[in-house]
Write a protein that holds these residues in place. Structure first.
Motif, PDB file in Angstrom:
ATOM      1  N   VAL A 117      10.810  16.455   4.260  1.00  0.00           N
ATOM      2  CA  VAL A 117       9.623  16.398   3.870  1.00  0.00           C
ATOM      3  C   VAL A 117       8.637  17.305   4.583  1.00  0.00           C
ATOM      4  CG1 VAL A 117       7.732  14.909   3.531  1.00  0.00           C
ATOM      5  CG2 VAL A 117       9.913  14.237   2.773  1.00  0.00           C
ATOM      6  N   ALA A 118       8.316  17.500   5.958  1.00  0.00           N
ATOM      7  CA  ALA A 118       7.770  17.928   6.699  1.00  0.00           C
ATOM      8  C   ALA A 118       7.731  19.615   6.396  1.00  0.00           C
ATOM      9  CB  ALA A 118       7.953  17.764   8.055  1.00  0.00           C
ATOM     10  N   PHE A 131       5.379  28.604   6.135  1.00  0.00           N
ATOM     11  CA  PHE A 131       6.020  28.775   7.070  1.00  0.00           C
ATOM     12  C   PHE A 131       7.604  28.570   6.605  1.00  0.00           C
ATOM     13  CE2 PHE A 131       3.274  26.558  10.383  1.00  0.00           C
ATOM     14  CZ  PHE A 131       2.310  27.517  10.242  1.00  0.00           C
ATOM     15  N   GLY A 149       7.162  12.106  11.356  1.00  0.00           N
ATOM     16  CA  GLY A 149       7.170  13.124  10.331  1.00  0.00           C
ATOM     17  C   GLY A 149       5.754  13.810  10.380  1.00  0.00           C
ATOM     18  N   ALA A 150       4.828  12.924  10.340  1.00  0.00           N
ATOM     19  CA  ALA A 150       3.331  13.578  10.373  1.00  0.00           C
ATOM     20  C   ALA A 150       3.151  14.525  11.577  1.00  0.00           C
ATOM     21  CB  ALA A 150       2.469  12.381  10.147  1.00  0.00           C
ATOM     22  N   ALA A 200       7.358   7.718   9.450  1.00  0.00           N
ATOM     23  CA  ALA A 200       6.246   8.638   8.769  1.00  0.00           C
ATOM     24  C   ALA A 200       5.559   9.267   9.890  1.00  0.00           C
ATOM     25  CB  ALA A 200       5.352   7.495   7.685  1.00  0.00           C
ATOM     26  N   LEU A 206       6.688  20.452   3.054  1.00  0.00           N
ATOM     27  CA  LEU A 206       5.051  20.659   3.118  1.00  0.00           C
ATOM     28  C   LEU A 206       4.589  21.972   3.917  1.00  0.00           C
ATOM     29  CD1 LEU A 206       4.198  16.998   3.559  1.00  0.00           C
ATOM     30  CD2 LEU A 206       3.864  18.133   1.668  1.00  0.00           C
ATOM     31  N   HIS A 235      10.946  28.955  12.390  1.00  0.00           N
ATOM     32  CA  HIS A 235      11.395  29.026  11.033  1.00  0.00           C
ATOM     33  C   HIS A 235      11.768  30.312  10.657  1.00  0.00           C
ATOM     34  CE1 HIS A 235       8.062  25.792  11.423  1.00  0.00           C
ATOM     35  NE2 HIS A 235       8.308  25.458  10.457  1.00  0.00           N
ATOM     36  N   LEU A 240       2.310  24.740   2.150  1.00  0.00           N
ATOM     37  CA  LEU A 240       1.012  24.638   2.485  1.00  0.00           C
ATOM     38  C   LEU A 240       0.674  25.783   3.483  1.00  0.00           C
ATOM     39  CD1 LEU A 240       0.235  20.902   2.909  1.00  0.00           C
ATOM     40  CD2 LEU A 240      -0.386  22.419   0.926  1.00  0.00           C
ATOM     41  N   PHE A 241       1.787  25.967   4.317  1.00  0.00           N
ATOM     42  CA  PHE A 241       1.230  27.167   5.392  1.00  0.00           C
ATOM     43  C   PHE A 241       2.259  28.366   4.999  1.00  0.00           C
ATOM     44  CE2 PHE A 241       1.042  23.205   8.024  1.00  0.00           C
ATOM     45  CZ  PHE A 241      -0.336  22.834   7.524  1.00  0.00           C
ATOM     46  N   LEU A 285      10.453   2.488   8.547  1.00  0.00           N
ATOM     47  CA  LEU A 285       9.614   3.538   7.882  1.00  0.00           C
ATOM     48  C   LEU A 285       8.374   3.857   8.432  1.00  0.00           C
ATOM     49  CD1 LEU A 285      10.360   4.476   5.193  1.00  0.00           C
ATOM     50  CD2 LEU A 285       9.301   2.598   4.200  1.00  0.00           C
ATOM     51  N   SER A 311       3.648  22.159  14.608  1.00  0.00           N
ATOM     52  CA  SER A 311       3.725  23.428  14.371  1.00  0.00           C
ATOM     53  C   SER A 311       2.519  24.182  13.880  1.00  0.00           C
ATOM     54  CB  SER A 311       4.820  23.826  13.526  1.00  0.00           C
ATOM     55  OG  SER A 311       4.484  23.795  12.323  1.00  0.00           O
ATOM     56  N   THR A 312       1.457  23.423  13.759  1.00  0.00           N
ATOM     57  CA  THR A 312       0.236  24.221  13.561  1.00  0.00           C
ATOM     58  C   THR A 312      -0.625  24.295  14.756  1.00  0.00           C
ATOM     59  OG1 THR A 312      -1.086  22.275  12.893  1.00  0.00           O
ATOM     60  CG2 THR A 312       0.093  23.346  11.185  1.00  0.00           C
ATOM     61  N   PHE A 316       5.183  17.602  11.521  1.00  0.00           N
ATOM     62  CA  PHE A 316       4.437  18.489  10.454  1.00  0.00           C
ATOM     63  C   PHE A 316       3.196  19.231  10.967  1.00  0.00           C
ATOM     64  CE2 PHE A 316       0.737  18.507   7.528  1.00  0.00           C
ATOM     65  CZ  PHE A 316       1.156  19.640   6.777  1.00  0.00           C
ATOM     66  N   VAL A 317       2.457  18.393  11.664  1.00  0.00           N
ATOM     67  CA  VAL A 317       1.123  19.060  12.412  1.00  0.00           C
ATOM     68  C   VAL A 317       1.553  19.661  13.531  1.00  0.00           C
ATOM     69  CG1 VAL A 317      -1.102  18.309  13.560  1.00  0.00           C
ATOM     70  CG2 VAL A 317      -0.102  17.178  11.687  1.00  0.00           C
TER      71      VAL A 317
END
Lengths: 159, 209
Positions: B83-84, B94, B43-44, B40, B87, B2, B91-92, B36, B50-51, B47-48
């Motif tokens: 979206v990811a 990044f 996408g989730a 999703a 968020l 990022h 939230l983080f 769809l 990279s943590t 999103f997760v």
């Protein structure tokens, strides 16, 4: 069957220091210097990266340097302020923060007080930067919700 | 991978934002109802991912998995990653909101490339027989390489276009520093594709032409 390719891969992996994606900095303005700590989001110290102190409303640095092996830095500055600390790392990482002015300690142990304040501020910053499980779960919740809205629209279009 | 706020120049930011918006609009038009749930889910996962820090030697790497999502979704990765990334920024911390467009292009363009390069490898034959396991593993590993390599190349390009101090030395570093990410992402992607073929072959059959 030789193990050499695996050994080479392992050596490459060990030799390369990889930084996580986020860089964060905490800094304070003490009597004659701006001190601070730069860390990546996985809480490893950001060692040996560029750091600068700039006055507010200006981009030209008053003092420049690099962080130490522990990610800490100390750049002498003239009295005044407020000052911003900017760190720039590899991979387009960058972070800046206002160097909070620490009050001059009274009495003989000013350096000890400043050191204690530094440690407390570093701890607070670490807690703030921590990725929390509730944030991750919250984000997944958003994604599920957005998918739900999309599914609702899709169902309406069809029906 | 990022890019942070304040690293890129204004023209690069504006150009990237415009291109990214076009990509999102195009991806939304291609997002079918049947796609769809997979969108999703991936996408989730993105999103997760990279943590999750995987300790490697003295440092740690985090998964990106953009190539895998791209293989499965094609152009739909644009709205999904949007979206990811939004968020992750909220939230983080990044990346950031002004660099969202640039970061979206960096992640999503290689993902789309992975889709067009590799989709033939994972689709079942006309008579419904699934592709051989080896081919699936190769496709999955290639996802990691195309996804991460492309992202590193695009991030370097954005940095070059923005000029600035320190950057010239850093660009070579970007690829070198991501060597372990290549390996980890390729391994995870290969395992995921092979697993999908075994337990959910319909998912691979649905990879769009």
């Amino acid at each position: 069957m030789t193990l050499r390719p695996f050994a080479t891969t392992a050596a490459l992996l060990l030799a390369t220091t990889v930084q996580a994606h986020g860089l964060a900095v905490v800094a304070q303005h003490e009597a004659d210097a701006v001190t601070g700590l730069a860390r990546y989001t996985d809480q490893t110290p950001a060692a040996g990266i560029y750091v600068a102190v700039t006055p507010e409303n200006s981009d030209s640095p008053l003092a420049e340097g690099t962080t130490g092996a522990d990610g800490r830095f100390r750049l002498p500055v003239p009295p005044g302020g407020p000052y911003w600390a900017v760190v720039e790392g590899e991979e387009g990482h960058r972070a800046e923060t206002l160097a909070v002015q620490l009050p001059a300690a009274a009495g003989g142990n000013g350096e000890a007080t400043a050191e204690a304040l530094r440690l407390v501020r570093e701890d607070i910053a670490r807690l703030e930067q921590q990725i929390r499980l509730r944030d991750i779960i919250g984000g997944i919740g958003y994604i599920v919700g957005i998918a739900g809205i999309a599914a609702w629209f899709a169902a309406r279009r069809r029906g | 991978m990022h890019l942070a706020e304040g690293v890129l120049s204004a023209p690069v930011l504006a150009g990237a934002a415009a291109l990214a918006a076009a990509g999102v609009a195009f991806g939304l038009r291609r997002l079918g109802e049947a796609q769809l749930p997979m969108a999703a889910l991936l996408g989730a996962a993105f999103f997760v991912a990279s943590t999750i820090h995987v300790p490697v030697g003295v440092g740690s790497v985090h998964l990106i998995l953009n190539g895998l999502a791209g293989l499965m979704l094609g152009w739909t990765v644009f709205p999904v990653f949007f979206v990811a990334l939004l968020l992750q920024a909220a939230l983080f911390s990044f990346g950031g909101f002004t660099v969202l467009g640039a970061n979206l292009l960096i992640m999503a363009l290689p993902a789309v490339a992975a889709h067009y390069l590799l989709r033939r490898l994972v689709r079942p034959a006309a008579d419904g027989t699934p592709p051989p396991r080896q081919r699936l593993l190769v496709a999955g590993a290639a996802c990691g390489i195309v996804g991460i390599g492309g992202a590193a190349a695009l991030a370097s390009l954005a940095l070059v276009l923005s000029g600035g101090h320190l950057f010239t030395e850093l660009i070579g570093l970007l690829v070198l520093a991501h060597l372990p990410v290549f390996v980890v992402d390729a391994l995870i992607s290969a395992a995921t594709v092979a697993l999908l073929a075994r337990i959910l072959p319909a998912a691979l059959a649905a990879v769009r032409a």
